[in-house]
Design a protein around this motif. Structure first.
Motif, PDB file in Angstrom:
ATOM      1  N   ASP A 245       0.792  -1.391   0.018  1.00  0.00           N
ATOM      2  CA  ASP A 245      -0.019  -0.133  -0.027  1.00  0.00           C
ATOM      3  C   ASP A 245       0.742   1.102  -0.011  1.00  0.00           C
ATOM      4  O   ASP A 245       0.907   2.042   1.106  1.00  0.00           O
ATOM      5  N   PRO A 246       1.570   1.430  -0.900  1.00  0.00           N
ATOM      6  CA  PRO A 246       2.646   2.593  -1.088  1.00  0.00           C
ATOM      7  C   PRO A 246       1.808   3.888  -1.268  1.00  0.00           C
ATOM      8  O   PRO A 246       0.842   4.009  -2.058  1.00  0.00           O
ATOM      9  N   TYR A 247       2.268   5.127  -0.522  1.00  0.00           N
ATOM     10  CA  TYR A 247       1.753   6.216  -1.102  1.00  0.00           C
ATOM     11  C   TYR A 247       2.712   7.303  -1.014  1.00  0.00           C
ATOM     12  O   TYR A 247       3.712   7.186  -0.375  1.00  0.00           O
ATOM     13  N   ILE A 248       2.334   8.471  -1.595  1.00  0.00           N
ATOM     14  CA  ILE A 248       3.172   9.632  -1.714  1.00  0.00           C
ATOM     15  C   ILE A 248       2.215  10.854  -1.380  1.00  0.00           C
ATOM     16  O   ILE A 248       1.216  10.955  -2.027  1.00  0.00           O
ATOM     17  N   LYS A 249       2.389  11.529  -0.281  1.00  0.00           N
ATOM     18  CA  LYS A 249       1.472  12.621   0.138  1.00  0.00           C
ATOM     19  C   LYS A 249       2.115  14.034  -0.030  1.00  0.00           C
ATOM     20  O   LYS A 249       3.297  14.053   0.665  1.00  0.00           O
ATOM     21  N   ILE A 250       1.449  14.828  -0.526  1.00  0.00           N
ATOM     22  CA  ILE A 250       2.029  16.199  -0.478  1.00  0.00           C
ATOM     23  C   ILE A 250       0.820  16.972   0.079  1.00  0.00           C
ATOM     24  O   ILE A 250      -0.148  17.105  -0.321  1.00  0.00           O
ATOM     25  N   SER A 251       1.285  17.944   0.959  1.00  0.00           N
ATOM     26  CA  SER A 251       0.418  18.614   1.859  1.00  0.00           C
ATOM     27  C   SER A 251       1.090  19.974   2.070  1.00  0.00           C
ATOM     28  O   SER A 251       2.162  20.127   1.954  1.00  0.00           O
ATOM     29  N   GLY A 252       0.254  20.969   2.154  1.00  0.00           N
ATOM     30  CA  GLY A 252       0.766  22.466   2.410  1.00  0.00           C
ATOM     31  C   GLY A 252       0.280  22.946   3.595  1.00  0.00           C
ATOM     32  O   GLY A 252      -0.963  22.548   4.079  1.00  0.00           O
ATOM     33  N   LYS A 253       0.847  24.281   3.990  1.00  0.00           N
ATOM     34  CA  LYS A 253       0.160  24.999   5.169  1.00  0.00           C
ATOM     35  C   LYS A 253       0.756  26.489   4.881  1.00  0.00           C
ATOM     36  O   LYS A 253       2.180  26.563   4.741  1.00  0.00           O
ATOM     37  N   ASP A 254      -0.044  27.493   5.070  1.00  0.00           N
ATOM     38  CA  ASP A 254       0.237  28.791   4.928  1.00  0.00           C
ATOM     39  C   ASP A 254       0.404  29.458   6.108  1.00  0.00           C
ATOM     40  O   ASP A 254      -0.456  29.279   7.152  1.00  0.00           O
ATOM     41  N   TYR A 255       1.406  30.119   6.650  1.00  0.00           N
ATOM     42  CA  TYR A 255       1.449  31.241   7.472  1.00  0.00           C
ATOM     43  C   TYR A 255       1.742  32.383   7.017  1.00  0.00           C
ATOM     44  O   TYR A 255       1.952  32.865   5.780  1.00  0.00           O
ATOM     45  N   THR A 256       1.808  33.462   8.038  1.00  0.00           N
ATOM     46  CA  THR A 256       1.856  34.879   7.788  1.00  0.00           C
ATOM     47  C   THR A 256       3.109  35.382   7.054  1.00  0.00           C
ATOM     48  O   THR A 256       3.289  35.963   6.097  1.00  0.00           O
ATOM     49  N   ASP A 257       4.187  34.491   7.273  1.00  0.00           N
ATOM     50  CA  ASP A 257       5.559  34.767   6.726  1.00  0.00           C
ATOM     51  C   ASP A 257       6.187  33.865   5.949  1.00  0.00           C
ATOM     52  O   ASP A 257       7.233  33.865   5.485  1.00  0.00           O
ATOM     53  N   LYS A 258       5.585  32.458   5.846  1.00  0.00           N
ATOM     54  CA  LYS A 258       6.034  31.516   4.928  1.00  0.00           C
ATOM     55  C   LYS A 258       4.966  30.523   4.854  1.00  0.00           C
ATOM     56  O   LYS A 258       3.903  30.518   5.098  1.00  0.00           O
ATOM     57  N   THR A 259       5.487  29.913   3.651  1.00  0.00           N
ATOM     58  CA  THR A 259       4.320  28.716   3.204  1.00  0.00           C
ATOM     59  C   THR A 259       5.355  27.431   3.259  1.00  0.00           C
ATOM     60  O   THR A 259       6.605  27.347   2.946  1.00  0.00           O
ATOM     61  N   ILE A 260       4.848  26.486   3.676  1.00  0.00           N
ATOM     62  CA  ILE A 260       5.432  25.117   4.177  1.00  0.00           C
ATOM     63  C   ILE A 260       4.869  24.010   3.230  1.00  0.00           C
ATOM     64  O   ILE A 260       3.622  23.913   3.374  1.00  0.00           O
ATOM     65  N   VAL A 261       5.686  23.060   2.371  1.00  0.00           N
ATOM     66  CA  VAL A 261       5.080  22.000   1.704  1.00  0.00           C
ATOM     67  C   VAL A 261       5.816  20.719   2.166  1.00  0.00           C
ATOM     68  O   VAL A 261       6.925  20.767   2.359  1.00  0.00           O
ATOM     69  N   VAL A 262       5.087  19.685   2.532  1.00  0.00           N
ATOM     70  CA  VAL A 262       5.703  18.472   2.961  1.00  0.00           C
ATOM     71  C   VAL A 262       5.316  17.308   2.212  1.00  0.00           C
ATOM     72  O   VAL A 262       4.187  17.266   1.753  1.00  0.00           O
ATOM     73  N   ILE A 263       6.521  16.858   1.630  1.00  0.00           N
ATOM     74  CA  ILE A 263       6.243  15.623   0.443  1.00  0.00           C
ATOM     75  C   ILE A 263       6.538  14.380   1.638  1.00  0.00           C
ATOM     76  O   ILE A 263       7.770  14.220   2.306  1.00  0.00           O
ATOM     77  N   GLU A 264       5.557  13.479   1.843  1.00  0.00           N
ATOM     78  CA  GLU A 264       5.988  12.297   2.657  1.00  0.00           C
ATOM     79  C   GLU A 264       5.330  11.082   1.928  1.00  0.00           C
ATOM     80  O   GLU A 264       4.706  10.875   1.202  1.00  0.00           O
ATOM     81  N   ASP A 265       6.187   9.939   2.492  1.00  0.00           N
ATOM     82  CA  ASP A 265       5.994   8.675   1.571  1.00  0.00           C
ATOM     83  C   ASP A 265       6.254   7.482   2.660  1.00  0.00           C
ATOM     84  O   ASP A 265       6.788   8.001   3.782  1.00  0.00           O
ATOM     85  N   ASN A 266       5.601   6.288   2.604  1.00  0.00           N
ATOM     86  CA  ASN A 266       6.020   5.268   3.617  1.00  0.00           C
ATOM     87  C   ASN A 266       6.810   4.072   3.224  1.00  0.00           C
ATOM     88  O   ASN A 266       6.410   3.074   3.195  1.00  0.00           O
ATOM     89  N   GLY A 267       7.863   4.771   2.396  1.00  0.00           N
ATOM     90  CA  GLY A 267       8.883   3.763   1.840  1.00  0.00           C
ATOM     91  C   GLY A 267       9.741   3.290   2.932  1.00  0.00           C
ATOM     92  O   GLY A 267       9.554   3.288   4.054  1.00  0.00           O
ATOM     93  N   ILE A 268      10.923   2.876   2.612  1.00  0.00           N
ATOM     94  CA  ILE A 268      11.711   2.195   3.516  1.00  0.00           C
ATOM     95  C   ILE A 268      12.514   3.066   4.406  1.00  0.00           C
ATOM     96  O   ILE A 268      13.144   2.800   5.297  1.00  0.00           O
ATOM     97  N   GLY A 269      12.519   4.369   4.347  1.00  0.00           N
ATOM     98  CA  GLY A 269      12.927   5.477   5.238  1.00  0.00           C
ATOM     99  C   GLY A 269      14.466   5.480   5.037  1.00  0.00           C
ATOM    100  O   GLY A 269      14.971   4.838   4.361  1.00  0.00           O
ATOM    101  N   ILE A 270      14.935   6.312   5.936  1.00  0.00           N
ATOM    102  CA  ILE A 270      16.489   6.580   5.884  1.00  0.00           C
ATOM    103  C   ILE A 270      17.039   6.294   7.181  1.00  0.00           C
ATOM    104  O   ILE A 270      16.449   6.656   8.341  1.00  0.00           O
TER     105      ILE A 270
END
Length: 339
Positions: A245-270
């Motif tokens: 059940d592999p997935y890649i998830k991209i989500s974002g969050k907006d702040y007053t001074d910045k915008t953050i994007v997170v790319i997450e996967d459930n792979g083998i990790g580091i």
């Protein structure tokens, strides 16, 4: 420059002076000159020699102390000749002239080397642009004639295209500021383009591609940012496809001074021991050694481009659980005022 070292260096002249004084005294005694006259003459000789000796020492001490101090202070120590006054004593002048000739020769060699590197990079960029056309044509032919071309062949062609593009961005990375244009871009549009580019890989490996809350505008160069996303998502696909059940998830969050994007996967990790080095050039880590053809260049180039664009990239991971890559886009109020 220490006084004791200078004395050791001038030991021959000191011995010669003392021997000369001894000979003079012997001659004066042979001619039966008054004792007081002999003493007075020796004192005059000692005083004169001491003045010359000390004057010579302090001239050299001032010059060499300034020289070594400036060398330690300068980031580019080869420019030290520009920061010191030319000495008045002969050996100092000869030293400065020799150093000047050495610097001149080095600068000529560096210029020749830089010219060769520049010509080589220009050739690489030209070659990449030339090779991209037949690759794009092959991919288009494979899409239009699926009954003739195997789907796996199409995927391999796209891999070739991706690696060729990586070479191009690496070659341009040193002078990236001459090629990018910072404007406002919608993250959702950029991510859609990346998803479309990688759809064959995602479908082949049954990877669920999830995009949430990324309809934000950021200040960036769309072409360079697309490449950064492509490198991150390419890694996620590479190390996620073996999972259930592999997935890649991209989500974002907006702040007053910045915008953050997170790319997450459930792979083998580091592994924790590799995290601090993942952005180092050519670092493949334990996961890369399992992947026979890993180069360790993708994240290095992504990090370099993020730095030049004014973005930050961070990574966290738990082995065999997940990997999260966080991109931070700083908001520029000045741009909002003048646009």
């Amino acid at each position: 420059m220490r006084f004791f070292d200078y004395v050791k260096d001038q030991m021959f002249s000191l011995v010669l002076f003392l021997f000369s004084c001894f000979l003079i005294v012997c001659i004066l005694i042979a001619f039966k000159t008054p004792y007081t006259l002999n003493i007075l003459l020796l004192v005059i000789l000692f005083v004169c020699y001491s003045i010359v000796f000390l004057f010579s020492y302090y001239k050299r001490k001032h010059f060499y102390d300034e020289l070594f101090f400036n060398i330690q202070r300068l980031d580019k120590s080869y420019l030290v000749l520009e920061t010191i006054q030319k000495p008045s004593f002969l050996d100092g002048k000869l030293f400065c002239n020799a150093l000047y000739e050495i610097d001149k020769s080095m600068n000529e060699n560096v210029k020749n080397y830089e010219l060769q590197v520049k010509e080589f990079k220009e050739y690489i960029e030209m070659w990449i642009h030339e090779i991209k056309l037949p690759i794009a044509s092959l991919i288009l032919m494979a899409h239009n004639h699926k009954d003739v071309y195997d789907k796996k062949a199409l995927i391999q062609m796209k891999k070739i295209e991706s690696y060729v593009e990586q070479i191009l961005y690496y070659a341009r990375g040193e002078n990236a500021e001459k090629d990018y244009l910072i404007t406002s871009h919608n993250l959702e549009d950029i991510i859609k383009g990346i998803a479309l580019k990688n759809k064959d890989y995602l479908l082949e490996n049954n990877i669920d591609f999830i995009v949430e809350n990324v309809n934000y505008k950021v200040l960036t160069d769309s072409k360079w940012l697309s490449f950064i996303f492509d490198q991150i998502i390419g890694n996620s696909i590479k190390y996620t496809k073996e999972k259930q059940d592999p997935y890649i998830k991209i989500s974002g969050k907006d702040y007053t001074d910045k915008t953050i994007v997170v790319i997450e996967d459930n792979g083998i990790g580091i592994p924790a021991s590799d995290i601090k080095n993942v952005f180092d050039k050519s670092f493949t880590g334990s996961n890369g050694r399992k992947q026979k053809y890993a180069t360790g260049m993708g994240l290095f180039i992504a990090k370099s481009l993020c730095t030049k664009l004014g973005h930050t990239i961070e990574i966290e991971s738990v082995q065999n659980e997940y990997t999260r890559v966080k991109l931070t886009f700083i908001k520029n109020k000045f741009y909002d005022v003048v646009k």
